[in-house]
Motif scaffolding. Structure first.
Motif, PDB file in Angstrom:
ATOM      1  N   THR A  56       0.799  -1.234   0.000  1.00 13.13           N
ATOM      2  CA  THR A  56       0.000   0.000   0.000  1.00 13.13           C
ATOM      3  C   THR A  56       0.834   1.288   0.000  1.00 13.13           C
ATOM      4  OG1 THR A  56      -0.226  -0.115   2.410  1.00 13.13           O
ATOM      5  CG2 THR A  56      -2.036  -1.030   1.097  1.00 13.13           C
ATOM      6  N   HIS A  57       2.154   1.155   0.023  1.00 10.83           N
ATOM      7  CA  HIS A  57       2.957   2.387  -0.083  1.00 10.83           C
ATOM      8  C   HIS A  57       4.362   2.119  -0.592  1.00 10.83           C
ATOM      9  CE1 HIS A  57       4.331   6.431   0.585  1.00 10.83           C
ATOM     10  NE2 HIS A  57       5.331   6.010   1.335  1.00 10.83           N
ATOM     11  N   THR A  58       4.644   2.653  -1.774  1.00 14.67           N
ATOM     12  CA  THR A  58       6.020   2.598  -2.268  1.00 14.67           C
ATOM     13  C   THR A  58       6.267   3.740  -3.245  1.00 14.67           C
ATOM     14  OG1 THR A  58       7.752   1.136  -3.111  1.00 14.67           O
ATOM     15  CG2 THR A  58       5.630   1.034  -4.244  1.00 14.67           C
ATOM     16  N   HIS A  59       7.504   3.826  -3.688  1.00 12.58           N
ATOM     17  CA  HIS A  59       7.912   4.781  -4.719  1.00 12.58           C
ATOM     18  C   HIS A  59       8.734   3.933  -5.675  1.00 12.58           C
ATOM     19  CE1 HIS A  59       6.781   7.807  -1.716  1.00 12.58           C
ATOM     20  NE2 HIS A  59       7.480   7.096  -0.849  1.00 12.58           N
ATOM     21  N   ALA A  60       8.061   3.307  -6.642  1.00 17.70           N
ATOM     22  CA  ALA A  60       8.683   2.234  -7.425  1.00 17.70           C
ATOM     23  C   ALA A  60      10.054   2.587  -8.016  1.00 17.70           C
ATOM     24  CB  ALA A  60       7.714   1.761  -8.510  1.00 17.70           C
ATOM     25  N   ILE A 205      -0.979  10.434   0.419  1.00 14.32           N
ATOM     26  CA  ILE A 205      -0.145  11.436   1.099  1.00 14.32           C
ATOM     27  C   ILE A 205       0.693  10.763   2.181  1.00 14.32           C
ATOM     28  CG2 ILE A 205      -1.944  12.012   2.831  1.00 14.32           C
ATOM     29  CD1 ILE A 205      -1.093  15.016   2.434  1.00 14.32           C
ATOM     30  N   HIS A 206       1.844  11.366   2.516  1.00 17.40           N
ATOM     31  CA  HIS A 206       2.602  10.945   3.703  1.00 17.40           C
ATOM     32  C   HIS A 206       2.012  11.688   4.900  1.00 17.40           C
ATOM     33  CE1 HIS A 206       5.769  10.235   0.563  1.00 17.40           C
ATOM     34  NE2 HIS A 206       5.899   9.124   1.250  1.00 17.40           N
ATOM     35  N   LEU A 207       1.916  11.023   6.050  1.00 16.74           N
ATOM     36  CA  LEU A 207       1.282  11.651   7.214  1.00 16.74           C
ATOM     37  C   LEU A 207       1.987  11.294   8.515  1.00 16.74           C
ATOM     38  CD1 LEU A 207      -1.293  13.163   8.389  1.00 16.74           C
ATOM     39  CD2 LEU A 207      -2.248  10.869   8.727  1.00 16.74           C
ATOM     40  N   ALA A 242       0.285   7.407   4.285  1.00 16.10           N
ATOM     41  CA  ALA A 242       1.377   6.497   4.602  1.00 16.10           C
ATOM     42  C   ALA A 242       2.060   6.887   5.910  1.00 16.10           C
ATOM     43  CB  ALA A 242       2.412   6.503   3.485  1.00 16.10           C
ATOM     44  N   HIS A 243       2.450   5.888   6.659  1.00 20.27           N
ATOM     45  CA  HIS A 243       3.222   5.973   7.906  1.00 20.27           C
ATOM     46  C   HIS A 243       2.347   6.200   9.142  1.00 20.27           C
ATOM     47  CE1 HIS A 243       6.766   5.540   5.544  1.00 20.27           C
ATOM     48  NE2 HIS A 243       6.558   6.657   4.893  1.00 20.27           N
ATOM     49  N   ALA A 244       1.845   7.441   9.322  1.00 20.54           N
ATOM     50  CA  ALA A 244       0.998   7.742  10.478  1.00 20.54           C
ATOM     51  C   ALA A 244       1.607   7.206  11.775  1.00 20.54           C
ATOM     52  CB  ALA A 244      -0.412   7.180  10.267  1.00 20.54           C
ATOM     53  N   THR A 293       6.040  -1.277   1.868  1.00 15.98           N
ATOM     54  CA  THR A 293       7.497  -1.377   2.006  1.00 15.98           C
ATOM     55  C   THR A 293       8.134  -0.003   2.062  1.00 15.98           C
ATOM     56  OG1 THR A 293       7.734  -1.390  -0.398  1.00 15.98           O
ATOM     57  CG2 THR A 293       7.627  -3.546   0.724  1.00 15.98           C
ATOM     58  N   ASP A 294       7.414   1.047   1.581  1.00 13.14           N
ATOM     59  CA  ASP A 294       8.002   2.336   1.262  1.00 13.14           C
ATOM     60  C   ASP A 294       8.981   2.130   0.096  1.00 13.14           C
ATOM     61  OD1 ASP A 294       8.385   5.054   1.353  1.00 13.14           O
ATOM     62  OD2 ASP A 294       9.077   5.136   3.422  1.00 13.14           O
ATOM     63  N   GLY A 295       9.615   3.183  -0.351  1.00 12.64           N
ATOM     64  CA  GLY A 295      10.553   3.052  -1.462  1.00 12.64           C
ATOM     65  C   GLY A 295      11.765   2.233  -1.050  1.00 12.64           C
TER      66      GLY A 295
HETATM   67 ZN   LIG Z   1       7.056   7.136   1.212  1.00 12.57          ZN
END
Ligand SMILES: [Zn+2]
Length: 439
Positions: A56-60, A205-207, A242-244, A293-295
Protein backbone atom coordinates in the motif's frame (compact mmCIF):
# COMPACT_ATOMS: atom_id res chain seq x y z
CA UNK A 1 -4.87 -22.79 -0.09
CA UNK A 2 -5.05 -19.80 2.22
CA UNK A 3 -8.05 -17.84 0.93
CA UNK A 4 -7.85 -14.84 3.28
CA UNK A 5 -11.65 -14.58 3.20
CA UNK A 6 -13.31 -13.00 6.25
CA UNK A 7 -13.52 -16.37 8.02
CA UNK A 8 -9.85 -17.14 7.37
CA UNK A 9 -10.72 -20.29 5.42
CA UNK A 10 -7.80 -22.63 4.66
CA UNK A 11 -8.46 -25.47 2.19
CA UNK A 12 -6.28 -28.57 2.18
CA UNK A 13 -5.47 -29.58 -1.44
CA UNK A 14 -7.24 -26.46 -2.65
CA UNK A 15 -7.66 -25.11 -6.15
CA UNK A 16 -8.84 -21.92 -7.80
CA UNK A 17 -10.49 -21.73 -11.23
CA UNK A 18 -9.95 -18.59 -13.27
CA UNK A 19 -11.86 -17.39 -16.31
CA UNK A 20 -10.58 -14.23 -18.02
CA UNK A 21 -9.71 -11.84 -15.19
CA UNK A 22 -11.93 -13.32 -12.48
CA UNK A 23 -12.11 -16.18 -10.00
CA UNK A 24 -14.95 -18.53 -10.95
CA UNK A 25 -14.43 -21.23 -8.33
CA UNK A 26 -12.59 -21.82 -5.07
CA UNK A 27 -12.59 -25.21 -3.38
CA UNK A 28 -10.83 -28.53 -3.14
CA UNK A 29 -8.83 -29.58 -6.21
CA UNK A 30 -11.16 -32.54 -6.72
CA UNK A 31 -14.28 -30.38 -6.40
CA UNK A 32 -13.03 -27.69 -8.80
CA UNK A 33 -11.78 -30.31 -11.30
CA UNK A 34 -15.20 -31.99 -11.36
CA UNK A 35 -16.88 -28.74 -12.44
CA UNK A 36 -14.36 -27.15 -14.82
CA UNK A 37 -12.21 -28.17 -17.73
CA UNK A 38 -9.15 -25.92 -17.81
CA UNK A 39 -7.31 -24.86 -20.96
CA UNK A 40 -4.25 -24.47 -18.76
CA UNK A 41 -3.53 -25.95 -15.36
CA UNK A 42 -0.78 -24.83 -12.97
CA UNK A 43 0.31 -27.58 -10.59
CA UNK A 44 1.04 -26.05 -7.19
CA UNK A 45 1.93 -29.26 -5.37
CA UNK A 46 4.12 -28.47 -2.35
CA UNK A 47 3.05 -24.81 -2.50
CA UNK A 48 0.57 -22.55 -0.74
CA UNK A 49 -1.95 -20.77 -3.00
CA UNK A 50 -2.92 -17.36 -1.68
CA UNK A 51 -4.12 -13.97 -2.89
CA UNK A 52 -1.41 -11.73 -4.36
CA UNK A 53 0.19 -9.39 -1.84
CA UNK A 54 -0.77 -5.71 -1.73
CA UNK A 55 1.91 -3.10 -1.12
CA UNK A 56 0.00 0.00 0.00
CA UNK A 57 2.96 2.39 -0.08
CA UNK A 58 6.02 2.60 -2.27
CA UNK A 59 7.91 4.78 -4.72
CA UNK A 60 8.68 2.23 -7.43
CA UNK A 61 11.48 4.01 -9.35
CA UNK A 62 13.42 4.54 -6.11
CA UNK A 63 14.71 0.98 -6.45
CA UNK A 64 17.46 2.76 -8.42
CA UNK A 65 18.54 4.43 -5.14
CA UNK A 66 18.65 1.11 -3.28
CA UNK A 67 21.46 1.38 -0.72
CA UNK A 68 22.52 4.84 -1.90
CA UNK A 69 22.40 6.39 1.58
CA UNK A 70 21.74 4.28 4.65
CA UNK A 71 21.67 4.78 8.40
CA UNK A 72 20.33 8.35 8.50
CA UNK A 73 17.32 10.11 10.03
CA UNK A 74 14.45 10.98 7.66
CA UNK A 75 15.03 14.74 7.36
CA UNK A 76 18.82 14.35 6.77
CA UNK A 77 18.29 11.42 4.44
CA UNK A 78 15.68 13.33 2.41
CA UNK A 79 17.29 16.75 2.24
CA UNK A 80 20.98 15.77 1.93
CA UNK A 81 20.70 12.69 -0.28
CA UNK A 82 17.35 11.78 -1.76
CA UNK A 83 16.09 15.21 -2.88
CA UNK A 84 19.50 16.14 -4.47
CA UNK A 85 19.76 12.71 -6.13
CA UNK A 86 16.24 13.08 -7.50
CA UNK A 87 16.95 16.60 -8.73
CA UNK A 88 19.94 15.33 -10.72
CA UNK A 89 18.57 12.04 -12.07
CA UNK A 90 14.77 11.83 -12.27
CA UNK A 91 13.50 11.83 -15.86
CA UNK A 92 10.90 9.87 -17.85
CA UNK A 93 13.68 7.45 -18.84
CA UNK A 94 14.80 7.07 -15.21
CA UNK A 95 11.31 6.27 -13.93
CA UNK A 96 10.72 3.77 -16.74
CA UNK A 97 13.94 1.89 -16.04
CA UNK A 98 13.27 2.04 -12.28
CA UNK A 99 9.64 0.95 -12.55
CA UNK A 100 10.62 -2.02 -14.73
CA UNK A 101 13.12 -3.10 -12.09
CA UNK A 102 10.55 -2.59 -9.32
CA UNK A 103 7.88 -4.48 -11.28
CA UNK A 104 10.28 -7.37 -11.85
CA UNK A 105 11.07 -7.50 -8.13
CA UNK A 106 7.39 -7.29 -7.18
CA UNK A 107 6.32 -10.02 -9.61
CA UNK A 108 9.17 -12.24 -8.40
CA UNK A 109 8.24 -11.71 -4.74
CA UNK A 110 4.46 -12.10 -5.06
CA UNK A 111 3.19 -8.52 -4.99
CA UNK A 112 0.28 -8.09 -7.38
CA UNK A 113 -0.96 -4.61 -6.42
CA UNK A 114 1.04 -1.58 -5.34
CA UNK A 115 0.30 2.03 -4.42
CA UNK A 116 2.88 4.48 -5.72
CA UNK A 117 3.74 8.13 -5.22
CA UNK A 118 6.30 9.60 -7.62
CA UNK A 119 7.06 11.85 -10.59
CA UNK A 120 6.28 11.23 -14.29
CA UNK A 121 3.54 8.89 -13.09
CA UNK A 122 2.21 8.51 -16.66
CA UNK A 123 5.46 6.74 -17.61
CA UNK A 124 5.16 4.61 -14.46
CA UNK A 125 1.60 3.72 -15.48
CA UNK A 126 2.68 2.64 -18.96
CA UNK A 127 5.42 0.36 -17.59
CA UNK A 128 3.07 -1.02 -14.89
CA UNK A 129 0.54 -1.88 -17.57
CA UNK A 130 3.17 -3.62 -19.72
CA UNK A 131 4.41 -5.57 -16.69
CA UNK A 132 0.80 -6.59 -15.97
CA UNK A 133 0.61 -5.41 -12.37
CA UNK A 134 -2.36 -3.75 -10.70
CA UNK A 135 -1.62 -0.36 -9.12
CA UNK A 136 -2.88 2.85 -7.59
CA UNK A 137 -0.49 5.44 -9.01
CA UNK A 138 -0.26 8.90 -7.47
CA UNK A 139 1.16 11.83 -9.43
CA UNK A 140 3.22 13.81 -6.90
CA UNK A 141 2.61 17.42 -5.95
CA UNK A 142 5.24 19.17 -3.81
CA UNK A 143 6.01 22.83 -3.12
CA UNK A 144 9.55 23.06 -4.50
CA UNK A 145 10.60 22.60 -8.15
CA UNK A 146 10.95 18.94 -9.13
CA UNK A 147 11.84 17.09 -12.32
CA UNK A 148 8.32 17.02 -13.76
CA UNK A 149 6.92 20.31 -12.42
CA UNK A 150 8.44 23.71 -11.68
CA UNK A 151 5.57 24.69 -9.36
CA UNK A 152 2.77 22.95 -7.41
CA UNK A 153 0.31 24.47 -9.91
CA UNK A 154 2.17 22.78 -12.78
CA UNK A 155 2.15 19.51 -10.81
CA UNK A 156 -1.62 19.77 -10.35
CA UNK A 157 -2.08 20.40 -14.07
CA UNK A 158 0.05 17.33 -14.81
CA UNK A 159 -1.96 15.29 -12.28
CA UNK A 160 -5.23 16.42 -13.89
CA UNK A 161 -4.08 15.19 -17.32
CA UNK A 162 -2.86 11.93 -15.77
CA UNK A 163 -6.20 11.28 -14.03
CA UNK A 164 -8.13 12.07 -17.22
CA UNK A 165 -5.98 9.69 -19.26
CA UNK A 166 -6.12 6.67 -16.94
CA UNK A 167 -9.50 7.09 -15.20
CA UNK A 168 -11.13 4.08 -16.90
CA UNK A 169 -8.19 1.67 -16.92
CA UNK A 170 -8.95 -1.78 -15.44
CA UNK A 171 -5.49 -2.22 -13.83
CA UNK A 172 -4.18 1.28 -13.18
CA UNK A 173 -6.12 3.52 -10.78
CA UNK A 174 -4.73 7.03 -11.19
CA UNK A 175 -4.45 9.20 -8.07
CA UNK A 176 -3.12 12.54 -6.93
CA UNK A 177 -0.31 12.48 -4.39
CA UNK A 178 0.37 15.67 -2.43
CA UNK A 179 3.69 14.79 -0.77
CA UNK A 180 3.02 15.68 2.89
CA UNK A 181 1.34 18.33 5.06
CA UNK A 182 4.71 20.01 5.73
CA UNK A 183 5.82 20.20 2.06
CA UNK A 184 2.70 21.93 0.71
CA UNK A 185 0.63 25.05 1.33
CA UNK A 186 -2.93 24.55 2.64
CA UNK A 187 -4.47 25.85 -0.60
CA UNK A 188 -2.51 23.29 -2.65
CA UNK A 189 -3.60 20.47 -0.34
CA UNK A 190 -7.22 21.53 -0.86
CA UNK A 191 -6.73 21.79 -4.63
CA UNK A 192 -5.30 18.25 -4.66
CA UNK A 193 -8.38 16.97 -2.81
CA UNK A 194 -10.70 18.76 -5.23
CA UNK A 195 -8.83 17.25 -8.17
CA UNK A 196 -9.06 13.70 -6.79
CA UNK A 197 -12.78 14.18 -6.17
CA UNK A 198 -13.35 15.59 -9.66
CA UNK A 199 -12.43 12.11 -10.97
CA UNK A 200 -13.60 10.17 -7.87
CA UNK A 201 -10.07 8.81 -7.46
CA UNK A 202 -7.87 8.49 -4.35
CA UNK A 203 -5.57 11.02 -2.76
CA UNK A 204 -2.28 9.59 -1.46
CA UNK A 205 -0.14 11.44 1.10
CA UNK A 206 2.60 10.94 3.70
CA UNK A 207 1.28 11.65 7.21
CA UNK A 208 2.78 12.12 10.68
CA UNK A 209 5.90 10.19 9.76
CA UNK A 210 8.30 11.76 12.26
CA UNK A 211 8.33 13.81 15.46
CA UNK A 212 9.86 16.66 13.42
CA UNK A 213 6.72 16.81 11.31
CA UNK A 214 4.54 16.93 14.43
CA UNK A 215 6.58 19.91 15.64
CA UNK A 216 6.48 21.72 12.28
CA UNK A 217 2.68 21.44 12.05
CA UNK A 218 2.21 22.29 15.70
CA UNK A 219 4.46 25.38 15.41
CA UNK A 220 2.69 26.56 12.27
CA UNK A 221 -0.91 25.54 12.89
CA UNK A 222 -1.26 24.55 16.59
CA UNK A 223 -2.68 21.14 15.78
CA UNK A 224 -1.62 17.67 14.63
CA UNK A 225 -1.00 16.72 10.97
CA UNK A 226 -4.08 14.43 10.89
CA UNK A 227 -6.41 17.09 12.33
CA UNK A 228 -4.79 19.87 10.28
CA UNK A 229 -5.65 17.95 7.10
CA UNK A 230 -9.11 17.14 8.45
CA UNK A 231 -9.81 20.83 9.05
CA UNK A 232 -8.76 21.55 5.45
CA UNK A 233 -11.19 18.91 4.15
CA UNK A 234 -8.37 16.76 2.78
CA UNK A 235 -9.99 13.57 4.14
CA UNK A 236 -13.32 14.31 2.44
CA UNK A 237 -12.96 11.66 -0.26
CA UNK A 238 -11.07 8.42 -0.86
CA UNK A 239 -7.67 8.76 0.88
CA UNK A 240 -4.62 6.72 1.74
CA UNK A 241 -2.03 8.08 4.17
CA UNK A 242 1.38 6.50 4.60
CA UNK A 243 3.22 5.97 7.91
CA UNK A 244 1.00 7.74 10.48
CA UNK A 245 3.62 6.92 13.09
CA UNK A 246 2.77 9.75 15.47
CA UNK A 247 -0.99 9.76 16.02
CA UNK A 248 -2.85 10.62 19.22
CA UNK A 249 -6.20 9.09 20.16
CA UNK A 250 -8.18 11.93 18.58
CA UNK A 251 -6.23 11.54 15.32
CA UNK A 252 -7.03 7.83 15.18
CA UNK A 253 -10.71 8.61 15.78
CA UNK A 254 -10.78 11.14 12.92
CA UNK A 255 -8.99 8.81 10.50
CA UNK A 256 -11.33 5.92 11.37
CA UNK A 257 -14.40 8.10 10.95
CA UNK A 258 -13.23 9.49 7.60
CA UNK A 259 -12.33 5.94 6.45
CA UNK A 260 -8.80 7.00 5.57
CA UNK A 261 -6.65 4.01 4.62
CA UNK A 262 -3.33 3.94 6.50
CA UNK A 263 -0.21 2.29 5.09
CA UNK A 264 2.06 0.88 7.78
CA UNK A 265 5.72 0.67 6.73
CA UNK A 266 7.53 -1.10 9.56
CA UNK A 267 10.91 -1.55 7.86
CA UNK A 268 11.17 2.07 6.69
CA UNK A 269 10.01 3.33 10.11
CA UNK A 270 12.62 1.19 11.85
CA UNK A 271 15.45 1.98 9.45
CA UNK A 272 14.91 5.75 9.57
CA UNK A 273 14.19 5.45 13.33
CA UNK A 274 10.90 7.30 12.74
CA UNK A 275 9.07 5.44 15.50
CA UNK A 276 6.48 2.71 16.02
CA UNK A 277 3.04 3.26 14.49
CA UNK A 278 0.11 2.30 16.75
CA UNK A 279 -1.17 -0.32 14.33
CA UNK A 280 -2.90 -2.56 16.91
CA UNK A 281 -4.79 0.56 18.11
CA UNK A 282 -5.69 1.49 14.52
CA UNK A 283 -7.19 -1.93 13.96
CA UNK A 284 -8.98 -2.00 17.32
CA UNK A 285 -10.63 1.34 16.50
CA UNK A 286 -11.72 0.42 12.99
CA UNK A 287 -9.06 2.17 10.89
CA UNK A 288 -8.55 0.67 7.42
CA UNK A 289 -4.95 -0.50 7.71
CA UNK A 290 -2.61 -1.88 5.06
CA UNK A 291 1.06 -2.72 4.84
CA UNK A 292 3.80 -1.21 2.69
CA UNK A 293 7.50 -1.38 2.01
CA UNK A 294 8.00 2.34 1.26
CA UNK A 295 10.55 3.05 -1.46
CA UNK A 296 13.56 0.76 -1.74
CA UNK A 297 15.84 3.66 -0.78
CA UNK A 298 14.61 3.25 2.82
CA UNK A 299 13.90 -0.46 3.13
CA UNK A 300 15.94 -1.64 0.97
CA UNK A 301 13.71 -3.98 -1.01
CA UNK A 302 10.07 -4.47 -2.01
CA UNK A 303 9.60 -7.89 -0.39
CA UNK A 304 6.18 -7.93 1.29
CA UNK A 305 7.00 -11.16 3.15
CA UNK A 306 9.72 -9.23 4.98
CA UNK A 307 7.25 -6.42 5.65
CA UNK A 308 4.78 -8.89 7.18
CA UNK A 309 7.43 -10.43 9.39
CA UNK A 310 8.78 -7.02 10.43
CA UNK A 311 5.27 -5.85 11.36
CA UNK A 312 4.51 -8.99 13.35
CA UNK A 313 7.79 -8.75 15.28
CA UNK A 314 7.89 -4.96 15.75
CA UNK A 315 4.52 -4.76 17.50
CA UNK A 316 5.39 -7.61 19.82
CA UNK A 317 8.70 -6.17 20.99
CA UNK A 318 7.46 -2.58 21.22
CA UNK A 319 4.41 -3.54 23.31
CA UNK A 320 5.88 -6.40 25.31
CA UNK A 321 2.88 -8.42 24.15
CA UNK A 322 3.51 -11.46 21.90
CA UNK A 323 -0.15 -11.34 20.84
CA UNK A 324 -0.01 -7.69 19.69
CA UNK A 325 0.04 -8.75 16.05
CA UNK A 326 -0.56 -12.43 15.33
CA UNK A 327 0.59 -13.97 12.03
CA UNK A 328 -2.93 -13.99 10.62
CA UNK A 329 -3.30 -10.26 11.21
CA UNK A 330 0.05 -9.50 9.52
CA UNK A 331 -1.11 -11.58 6.56
CA UNK A 332 -4.44 -9.71 6.53
CA UNK A 333 -2.60 -6.38 6.36
CA UNK A 334 -0.81 -7.59 3.23
CA UNK A 335 -4.00 -8.94 1.62
CA UNK A 336 -7.66 -8.26 2.52
CA UNK A 337 -7.06 -5.32 4.85
CA UNK A 338 -4.63 -3.74 2.37
CA UNK A 339 -7.30 -4.03 -0.31
CA UNK A 340 -9.79 -2.26 1.98
CA UNK A 341 -7.24 0.46 2.78
CA UNK A 342 -7.00 1.13 -0.96
CA UNK A 343 -10.80 1.11 -1.33
CA UNK A 344 -10.57 -2.06 -3.45
CA UNK A 345 -11.86 -4.58 -0.93
CA UNK A 346 -14.69 -5.66 -3.21
CA UNK A 347 -12.31 -6.65 -6.02
CA UNK A 348 -9.04 -7.97 -4.55
CA UNK A 349 -7.42 -9.12 -1.29
CA UNK A 350 -8.82 -12.65 -1.01
CA UNK A 351 -9.52 -15.75 -3.08
CA UNK A 352 -13.30 -15.64 -3.37
CA UNK A 353 -15.82 -16.21 -6.13
CA UNK A 354 -16.18 -13.15 -8.34
CA UNK A 355 -13.04 -11.39 -7.18
CA UNK A 356 -10.22 -10.54 -9.55
CA UNK A 357 -7.83 -13.42 -10.17
CA UNK A 358 -4.75 -12.00 -8.42
CA UNK A 359 -3.11 -15.19 -7.17
CA UNK A 360 0.34 -16.32 -6.08
CA UNK A 361 1.84 -19.65 -5.08
CA UNK A 362 4.59 -20.00 -2.48
CA UNK A 363 6.87 -23.01 -2.21
CA UNK A 364 6.88 -24.74 1.19
CA UNK A 365 8.64 -27.96 0.20
CA UNK A 366 12.22 -27.09 1.18
CA UNK A 367 14.23 -27.71 4.35
CA UNK A 368 13.51 -24.23 5.72
CA UNK A 369 9.75 -24.80 5.47
CA UNK A 370 9.66 -28.34 6.87
CA UNK A 371 7.60 -29.36 8.78
CA UNK A 372 4.52 -27.16 8.36
CA UNK A 373 1.74 -27.18 10.95
CA UNK A 374 0.11 -23.83 10.15
CA UNK A 375 0.38 -22.27 6.67
CA UNK A 376 -0.40 -18.72 7.90
CA UNK A 377 2.43 -18.98 10.42
CA UNK A 378 4.81 -20.14 7.68
CA UNK A 379 3.83 -17.34 5.30
CA UNK A 380 4.69 -14.73 7.93
CA UNK A 381 7.55 -16.26 9.93
CA UNK A 382 9.29 -18.53 7.40
CA UNK A 383 8.52 -17.53 3.80
CA UNK A 384 10.57 -15.08 1.75
CA UNK A 385 9.85 -13.32 -1.51
CA UNK A 386 12.07 -15.73 -3.41
CA UNK A 387 9.85 -18.65 -2.35
CA UNK A 388 7.15 -17.37 -4.75
CA UNK A 389 6.75 -19.65 -7.78
CA UNK A 390 3.78 -18.27 -9.76
CA UNK A 391 2.29 -14.78 -9.93
CA UNK A 392 -1.04 -14.10 -11.62
CA UNK A 393 -2.77 -10.72 -11.97
CA UNK A 394 -6.29 -10.42 -13.41
CA UNK A 395 -5.91 -13.93 -14.78
CA UNK A 396 -2.67 -13.16 -16.65
CA UNK A 397 0.29 -15.32 -15.62
CA UNK A 398 3.15 -12.87 -15.03
CA UNK A 399 5.51 -15.46 -13.55
CA UNK A 400 5.36 -19.16 -14.25
CA UNK A 401 7.60 -21.42 -12.20
CA UNK A 402 9.89 -18.48 -11.27
CA UNK A 403 10.22 -17.34 -14.91
CA UNK A 404 8.81 -13.84 -15.36
CA UNK A 405 6.95 -13.74 -18.66
CA UNK A 406 5.81 -10.12 -18.91
CA UNK A 407 9.27 -8.52 -18.68
CA UNK A 408 12.67 -9.38 -20.17
CA UNK A 409 14.65 -9.92 -17.00
CA UNK A 410 18.16 -9.62 -18.50
CA UNK A 411 17.30 -6.37 -20.23
CA UNK A 412 15.65 -4.90 -17.13
CA UNK A 413 18.70 -5.64 -14.98
CA UNK A 414 21.16 -4.37 -17.61
CA UNK A 415 19.27 -1.08 -17.99
CA UNK A 416 19.05 -0.67 -14.21
CA UNK A 417 22.80 -1.18 -13.77
CA UNK A 418 23.51 1.37 -16.51
CA UNK A 419 21.18 3.87 -14.81
CA UNK A 420 22.91 3.26 -11.47
CA UNK A 421 26.16 4.55 -12.99
CA UNK A 422 24.35 7.82 -13.76
CA UNK A 423 22.96 7.96 -10.21
CA UNK A 424 26.42 7.49 -8.75
CA UNK A 425 27.89 10.25 -10.94
CA UNK A 426 25.02 12.62 -10.26
CA UNK A 427 25.16 12.24 -6.50
CA UNK A 428 28.95 12.51 -6.49
CA UNK A 429 28.59 15.94 -8.10
CA UNK A 430 26.09 17.38 -5.57
CA UNK A 431 27.64 19.44 -2.75
CA UNK A 432 26.20 17.28 0.03
CA UNK A 433 26.61 14.03 -1.87
CA UNK A 434 28.95 11.35 -0.73
CA UNK A 435 28.03 8.93 -3.51
CA UNK A 436 31.34 9.38 -5.30
CA UNK A 437 33.40 8.44 -2.29
CA UNK A 438 31.40 5.40 -1.21
CA UNK A 439 33.38 2.91 -3.29
ZN1 LIG B 1 7.06 7.14 1.21
Amino acid sequence: MVTMDAAGTVIENGAVAISDAAIVAVGTAAGVASKFHAARTIDATGQIILPGLINTHTHAPMVLYRGLADDLALMDWLTKYIFPAEKATVSPDFVRVGTKLAALEMIESGTTTFADMYYFEDDIAQVTKEAGLRAVLGQSVIKFPVADAATPEAALTRADAFLAKWKDDPLVTPAVAPHAPYTLEPATLQAARALANKYQKPLLIHLAETKDEIKIINDGHHTTPARFLDALGVWDGRSLAAHAVWLDDADIEVLAKKQVGLAHNPESNMKLASGVARVPDWIARGVRAGLGTDGAASNNDLDMFEAMRAAALLHKVSSGNPQAMPARQALELATRRGAEALGMGDRIGSLELGKQADVITVDVSGARQTPMFDPMSHLVYVSRGDDVRNTIVAGRVLMSGMAVTSLKKDEVLKDARAMAVRVREAVGLTPAGKGGSRE
